[in-house]
Design an enzyme around this catalytic site. Structure first.
Site: not given
Length: 280
Positions: A85, A87, A123, A211
């Site tokens: 990921s 970040h 997109t 999370c």
């Protein structure tokens, strides 16, 4: 299941596989404790099964927490799929990557157009992808310097906590973990109260994973590691990044020492706690 140090047992993995198993998915390192799993050993088990004819068996690992923190070589690890990921590398949010050794045929995740080789219509997030690539390049360029600095700060923090605060333990395997996570259990302290008190002082920590930050349930990770209920309730996850400074860690140490002492003084006696629980 995992052992008390948070490590997945290779024997348990081997025993769990049946002739119908098609996928094994194990985190490369745990996001709450930082413990790094023996992924190479699990990959060897997969290879053994394939030599016996179980070609449909594949290995995936979630390396979100480890990429940029420890050396991640897909050839050495031996898995078929690896996810990461942006970040977590100081890149943009909402962009991820999946490594596929080209042995796994992926089903369409979103139908419509033919974007991303027919896997996900819509997109593409080009700025995010470029940002992830740039962040990955910088992480590799400064890898040794960044990781050693984080490890030194994390170890300094833990040593100071142990010296200045009584009855603290490190949760999880100490030798095999990423350099930026410390999971500590404070005896006679409620982790949620400690978290709130530190948050009011501008220090962001957690009692579990980000999370599950809104959950009141005890950490399932620490519970699986067979910590006692009190140890789980008194645990705190502290993480740092390549941008964290020594001054920030010293500030967090001072706040933690004062807050733990205050919460312990406010803690009801065993007799009063028993009466309170009986009323509940």
């Amino acid at each position: 299941p995992v052992k008390k140090n948070g490590m997945v047992s290779l024997d348990e993995v081997r025993a769990a596989i049946t002739d119908h198993t098609v996928l094994i998915s194990v985190m490369h390192d745990n996001n709450e404790t930082g413990v790094i799993q023996h992924l190479e050993g699990i990959a060897e088990i997969v290879r053994e099964r394939r030599t016996r004819g179980q070609q449909a068996l594949h290995l995936h690992t979630d390396a979100v927490q480890s990429v940029g923190k420890v050396a991640v070589d897909v050839k050495r690890l031996g898995g078929d799929l690896l996810s990461l990921s942006g970040h977590k590398l100081h890149g943009p949010k909402d962009v991820d990557a999946l490594f596929n050794r080209k042995v796994v045929r992926l089903a369409k995740q979103m139908t419509g157009g033919h974007h991303e080789r027919d896997r996900r219509a819509g997109t593409e997030n080009v700025p995010g992808v470029v940002g992830l690539g740039r962040a990955a390049g910088l992480a590799r360029l400064h890898f040794a310097e960044r990781t050693e600095r984080m490890r030194e700060l994390r170890d300094y923090f833990e040593q100071q906590v142990m010296r200045r605060i009584a009855n603290v333990r490190v949760n999880g395997e100490i030798e095999r973990r990423v350099p930026n996570i410390a999971n500590l259990s404070f005896a006679d302290v409620d982790g949620e109260s400690l978290l709130i008190a530190l948050d009011l002082q501008g220090i962001a920590v957690s009692t579990g994973s980000a999370c599950a930050s809104g959950s009141l349930e005890p950490s399932h990770v620490l519970t699986a590691m067979q910590l006692t209920r009190e140890q789980v309730r008194g645990s705190l996850r502290i993480s740092l990044s390549a941008l964290t400074t020594r001054e920030e860690m010293d500030g967090a140490l001072a706040a933690l020492e004062e807050t733990v002492a205050r919460l312990r003084e406010m803690r009801p006696t065993d007799e009063a706690a028993t009466r309170m629980e009986s009323r509940l």
